[in-house]
Design an enzyme around this catalytic site. Structure first.
Site, PDB file in Angstrom:
ATOM      1  N   LYS A  47     -10.553  62.651  58.531  1.00  0.00           N
ATOM      2  CA  LYS A  47     -10.512  63.317  59.775  1.00  0.00           C
ATOM      3  C   LYS A  47     -10.868  65.042  59.731  1.00  0.00           C
ATOM      4  O   LYS A  47     -11.986  65.625  58.727  1.00  0.00           O
ATOM      5  CB  LYS A  47      -9.306  63.397  60.263  1.00  0.00           C
ATOM      6  CG  LYS A  47      -8.972  62.427  60.306  1.00  0.00           C
ATOM      7  CD  LYS A  47      -7.667  62.008  61.333  1.00  0.00           C
ATOM      8  CE  LYS A  47      -6.969  60.315  61.481  1.00  0.00           C
ATOM      9  NZ  LYS A  47      -5.926  60.345  62.416  1.00  0.00           N
ATOM     10  N   GLU A 104      -9.287  58.903  68.376  1.00  0.00           N
ATOM     11  CA  GLU A 104      -9.041  60.549  68.545  1.00  0.00           C
ATOM     12  C   GLU A 104     -10.414  61.866  69.070  1.00  0.00           C
ATOM     13  O   GLU A 104     -10.336  62.425  69.884  1.00  0.00           O
ATOM     14  CB  GLU A 104      -9.220  61.312  67.130  1.00  0.00           C
ATOM     15  CG  GLU A 104      -7.718  61.505  67.232  1.00  0.00           C
ATOM     16  CD  GLU A 104      -7.894  61.263  65.270  1.00  0.00           C
ATOM     17  OE1 GLU A 104      -8.432  61.931  64.973  1.00  0.00           O
ATOM     18  OE2 GLU A 104      -6.305  60.615  64.902  1.00  0.00           O
ATOM     19  N   GLY A 122      -0.908  58.801  62.887  1.00  0.00           N
ATOM     20  CA  GLY A 122      -0.391  59.758  62.774  1.00  0.00           C
ATOM     21  C   GLY A 122       1.004  60.168  62.978  1.00  0.00           C
ATOM     22  O   GLY A 122       1.348  60.705  63.200  1.00  0.00           O
ATOM     23  N   SER A 161      -0.764  55.000  60.354  1.00  0.00           N
ATOM     24  CA  SER A 161      -0.031  54.834  59.185  1.00  0.00           C
ATOM     25  C   SER A 161       0.341  54.261  58.236  1.00  0.00           C
ATOM     26  O   SER A 161       1.261  53.785  58.268  1.00  0.00           O
ATOM     27  CB  SER A 161       1.476  55.225  59.939  1.00  0.00           C
ATOM     28  OG  SER A 161       1.593  56.494  61.487  1.00  0.00           O
ATOM     29  N   ASN A 209     -10.082  58.216  56.649  1.00  0.00           N
ATOM     30  CA  ASN A 209     -10.521  58.921  57.274  1.00  0.00           C
ATOM     31  C   ASN A 209     -10.154  60.055  57.090  1.00  0.00           C
ATOM     32  O   ASN A 209      -9.031  60.135  57.777  1.00  0.00           O
ATOM     33  CB  ASN A 209     -10.564  58.190  58.685  1.00  0.00           C
ATOM     34  CG  ASN A 209     -11.196  59.456  59.606  1.00  0.00           C
ATOM     35  OD1 ASN A 209     -11.655  59.821  59.321  1.00  0.00           O
ATOM     36  ND2 ASN A 209     -10.118  58.900  61.039  1.00  0.00           N
ATOM     37  N   GLU A 234      -6.394  49.650  65.826  1.00  0.00           N
ATOM     38  CA  GLU A 234      -6.072  51.280  65.433  1.00  0.00           C
ATOM     39  C   GLU A 234      -5.075  51.154  67.285  1.00  0.00           C
ATOM     40  O   GLU A 234      -5.532  51.929  67.464  1.00  0.00           O
ATOM     41  CB  GLU A 234      -6.577  52.019  64.921  1.00  0.00           C
ATOM     42  CG  GLU A 234      -7.603  51.830  63.958  1.00  0.00           C
ATOM     43  CD  GLU A 234      -7.731  53.659  62.922  1.00  0.00           C
ATOM     44  OE1 GLU A 234      -7.341  53.638  62.298  1.00  0.00           O
ATOM     45  OE2 GLU A 234      -8.724  53.890  63.895  1.00  0.00           O
ATOM     46  N   HIS A 243     -13.559  56.181  67.299  1.00  0.00           N
ATOM     47  CA  HIS A 243     -11.391  56.489  66.992  1.00  0.00           C
ATOM     48  C   HIS A 243     -11.025  56.746  68.065  1.00  0.00           C
ATOM     49  O   HIS A 243     -11.720  57.571  68.883  1.00  0.00           O
ATOM     50  CB  HIS A 243     -11.652  57.286  65.620  1.00  0.00           C
ATOM     51  CG  HIS A 243     -10.300  57.406  64.959  1.00  0.00           C
ATOM     52  ND1 HIS A 243      -9.815  58.246  65.148  1.00  0.00           N
ATOM     53  CD2 HIS A 243     -10.243  56.871  64.075  1.00  0.00           C
ATOM     54  CE1 HIS A 243      -8.496  58.120  65.111  1.00  0.00           C
ATOM     55  NE2 HIS A 243      -9.162  57.887  63.936  1.00  0.00           N
TER      56      HIS A 243
HETATM   57  P1  PGA Z   1      -2.812  57.943  59.877  1.00  0.00           P
HETATM   58  O1  PGA Z   1      -4.608  57.816  61.175  1.00  0.00           O
HETATM   59  O2  PGA Z   1      -3.514  56.579  58.945  1.00  0.00           O
HETATM   60  O3  PGA Z   1      -2.741  59.228  59.283  1.00  0.00           O
HETATM   61  O4  PGA Z   1      -1.575  57.269  60.443  1.00  0.00           O
HETATM   62  C1  PGA Z   1      -5.400  56.710  60.821  1.00  0.00           C
HETATM   63  C2  PGA Z   1      -7.194  56.719  61.205  1.00  0.00           C
HETATM   64  O5  PGA Z   1      -6.791  57.610  62.416  1.00  0.00           O
HETATM   65  O6  PGA Z   1      -7.183  56.716  61.330  1.00  0.00           O
END
Ligand code: PGA
Length: 247
Positions: free
Chosen positions: A9, A93, A168, A207, A7, A162, A91
């Site tokens: 983003k 976010e 992140g 992460s 992803n 997640e 997601h």
């Molecule tokens: P990240 O993001 O691997 O940077 O923690 C995972 C995600 O948002 O799917």
């Protein structure tokens, strides 16, 4: 077979995408891994054309309505038109920065299925919910509400677990925590979707990096990973897959 989905983003301008494509296409990929990459809308066409043979290409979002006066939105039909294979839905976010509700998530899942696109439904608890011991209640509700009214065609549905506090942040859930919650999600999927629920792959996200991939993802109950930051670089992304297979 494990799934390794990326992803991007809101990252990468077109020159970065060219660098990614060059590097990704030079690497020999493992047959035991199904690769997918969710990219910003503006990069979909190029990625489908240049990487579409080696990896599924996905969108990061879709409109909750079919068409019409929704300035700035992209419909599921438009995604199909550009040969998008899958689309992230719900997601963290989207849920927490853009206040997306379970009801909208459910509409998006249905529109994706209607248009032949695999929904990758993301669910996960916040730190507050985790600390209050509410993780499984949250997961069950997000699944129940997100999949409401879906009975027959699943269109390859994938679920990504997640934990919001692991995205992140460099913090990951423990291996035991991931296994426990993915087993729980699989049980809920069977309750909600009957026998079809048993075939839904459940990924972990938060992460994931080459260094922790083997530890976090090698258990058979974990069907793969959804990777944010570490999917931006082709070598690093593929390395995650290689480390899972090697473990
Ligand atoms: P990240 O993001 O691997 O940077 O923690 C995972 C995600 O948002 O799917």
């Amino acid at each position: 077979m494990k799934y390794l989905y990326g992803n991007w983003k809101m990252n990468h301008i077109s020159s970065d995408v060219d660098t990614f494509i060059k590097s990704f296409n030079r690497i020999k990929l493992d047959d035991d891994i199904a690769y997918g990459i969710a990219v910003p809308f503006v990069h979909i066409e190029k990625m489908v054309k240049k990487v579409g043979q080696k990896a599924q290409i996905g969108a990061e979002n879709v409109a909750f309505a079919e068409k019409g006066a929704f300035t700035g939105e992209i419909s599921a039909e438009m995604l199909t038109d550009f040969d998008v294979d899958f689309c992230l839905v719900g997601h963290s976010e989207r849920r927490h920065v853009f206040n997306e509700t379970d009801e909208e998530v459910n509409k998006k899942v249905k529109l994706l299925i209607k248009n032949g696109i695999t929904p990758v439904l993301c669910i996960g608890e916040t730190l507050e919910e985790f600390e209050a011991g509410k993780t499984q209640t949250v997961l069950k509700n997000q699944l129940k509400n997100g999949l409401k009214g879906i009975k027959d065609e699943l269109c390859g549905l994938i679920v990504a677990y997640e934990p919001v506090w692991a995205i992140g942040t460099g913090k990951t859930a423990t291996k035991q925590g991931i296994i426990k919650n993915i087993k729980f999600i699989k049980k809920c999927l069977v309750e909600l979707l009957n026998k079809d629920g048993a075939s839904v792959p459940v990924l972990y996200g938060g992460s994931v990096k080459p260094e922790n991939a083997a530890e976090l993802l090698s258990d058979a109950v974990v069907d793969g990973a959804l990777v944010g930051g570490a999917s931006l670089d082709a070598k690093q992304f593929v390395e995650i897959g290689k480390n899972i297979i090697r473990s």
